[in-house]
Design an enzyme around this catalytic site. Structure first.
Site, PDB file in Angstrom:
ATOM      1  N   ASP A 166       0.877  -1.162   0.000  1.00 22.84           N
ATOM      2  CA  ASP A 166       0.000   0.000   0.000  1.00 22.84           C
ATOM      3  C   ASP A 166       0.914   1.212   0.000  1.00 22.84           C
ATOM      4  OD1 ASP A 166      -1.635   2.139   0.525  1.00 22.84           O
ATOM      5  OD2 ASP A 166      -2.639   1.246   2.251  1.00 22.84           O
ATOM      6  N   SER A 223       7.236  12.424 -15.291  1.00 24.75           N
ATOM      7  CA  SER A 223       6.410  12.731 -16.467  1.00 24.75           C
ATOM      8  C   SER A 223       6.835  14.070 -17.041  1.00 24.75           C
ATOM      9  CB  SER A 223       4.925  12.797 -16.075  1.00 24.75           C
ATOM     10  OG  SER A 223       4.129  13.278 -17.150  1.00 24.75           O
ATOM     11  N   TYR A 242      -1.776  15.912 -10.824  1.00 28.92           N
ATOM     12  CA  TYR A 242      -0.796  15.062 -11.506  1.00 28.92           C
ATOM     13  C   TYR A 242       0.485  15.839 -11.789  1.00 28.92           C
ATOM     14  CZ  TYR A 242       1.110  11.713 -14.858  1.00 28.92           C
ATOM     15  OH  TYR A 242       1.918  10.808 -15.504  1.00 28.92           O
ATOM     16  N   LYS A 252       4.160  15.052 -10.023  1.00 25.25           N
ATOM     17  CA  LYS A 252       5.303  14.632 -10.827  1.00 25.25           C
ATOM     18  C   LYS A 252       6.450  15.632 -10.728  1.00 25.25           C
ATOM     19  CE  LYS A 252       3.788  10.698 -12.401  1.00 25.25           C
ATOM     20  NZ  LYS A 252       4.438   9.420 -12.059  1.00 25.25           N
ATOM     21  N   THR A 264       0.607   2.901 -23.769  1.00 27.04           N
ATOM     22  CA  THR A 264       0.266   1.852 -22.809  1.00 27.04           C
ATOM     23  C   THR A 264      -1.130   1.319 -23.135  1.00 27.04           C
ATOM     24  OG1 THR A 264      -0.719   3.449 -21.273  1.00 27.04           O
ATOM     25  CG2 THR A 264       1.637   2.990 -21.026  1.00 27.04           C
TER      26      THR A 264
END
Length: 244
Positions: free
Chosen positions: A50, A128, A141, A145, A176
């Site tokens: 986790d 990213s 996000y 990153k 992906t």
């Protein structure tokens, strides 16, 4: 080429996408692989973790060392992305994004450092290009990153003298399964494919295996004088200016 013979690599998020490509590349170059995520891995030995729980990270690293005898490479691939602007995002969603994308790698690195110190090992974080810029609606996000890139540099500075290197890759649009499924769900997938290819100077989107190749290089001894760096793997997307 077996750059990782006799070495053990732990790959978080190694069950799919870029993480799966990384696990396969390191395995093909001789490494013993263990992946870490919530569910079981049908291809590789795995440990449950986790990424928001410090005790879970410690237990995962301890289990890898117990199984394989050492830890030489840590690759932090696990991540999530939720679309929302700042004013539209709840604090709970914000914290969940940071927990997975930034706190999770921090906890894994912290747990792994004593073992990597023993092997003079290496860390590669999967950041990213959105840690360098941002797409619309990607506040959490992009922030997480960018934070991961900063953490990469900090670990490199603090632990380089102990023989531990820490670098990151910053992928752009990669094909992906998740991204390909998204494209197929659109009303006009072919137009989108042409458009996404057109924003890259190389004329196409990337493959997970191309990111994995850079990760393997950074983790290997031949990159021994490289640390604290963030390598964009984006087909030149961040280099190309928009038309005036």
């Amino acid at each position: 080429m077996n750059r990782f013979d006799g070495r053990t690599a732990l790959v978080t998020g190694g069950r799919s996408g870029i993480g799966r490509a990384v696990a396969r590349r390191l395995r093909d170059e001789g490494a013993q692989i263990c992946t870490a995520q919530r569910g079981a891995d049908e291809e590789f030995p795995s440990v449950a973790v986790d990424l928001s729980d410090p005790d879970s990270a410690e237990a995962a690293v301890a289990e890898v060392v117990e199984r394989f005898g050492a830890l030489d490479v840590l690759v932090n691939c696990a991540g999530m992305m939720q679309e929302a602007r700042v004013e539209d995002m709840s604090v709970e969603d914000w914290q969940r994004n940071l927990a997975v994308n930034l706190t999770g790698p921090f906890l894994m690195i912290r747990a792994a450092l004593p073992r990597l110190r023993e092997t003079r090992g290496s860390i590669v974080n999967v950041g990213s290009i959105e840690g360098l810029g941002s797409n619309p609606g990607h506040a959490a996000y992009s922030a997480s990153k960018a934070g991961l890139h900063g953490l990469t540099r900090a670990v490199a500075v603090d632990h380089g003298g102990e023989g531990i290197r820490c670098n990151a890759v910053a992928p752009g649009w990669i094909d992906t399964d998740l991204n390909l499924d998204f494209i197929d769900s659109l009303s006009d997938p072919e137009t989108f494919r042409r458009e996404i290819g057109g924003i890259h100077p190389v004329g196409r989107s990337g493959r997970p295996e191309e990111v994995a190749a850079v990760v393997a290089f950074l983790a290997a001894e031949e990159a021994g004088f490289i640390t604290g760096q963030v390598y964009a793997v984006d087909g030149g997307r961040m280099t190309q200016l928009s038309l005036p």
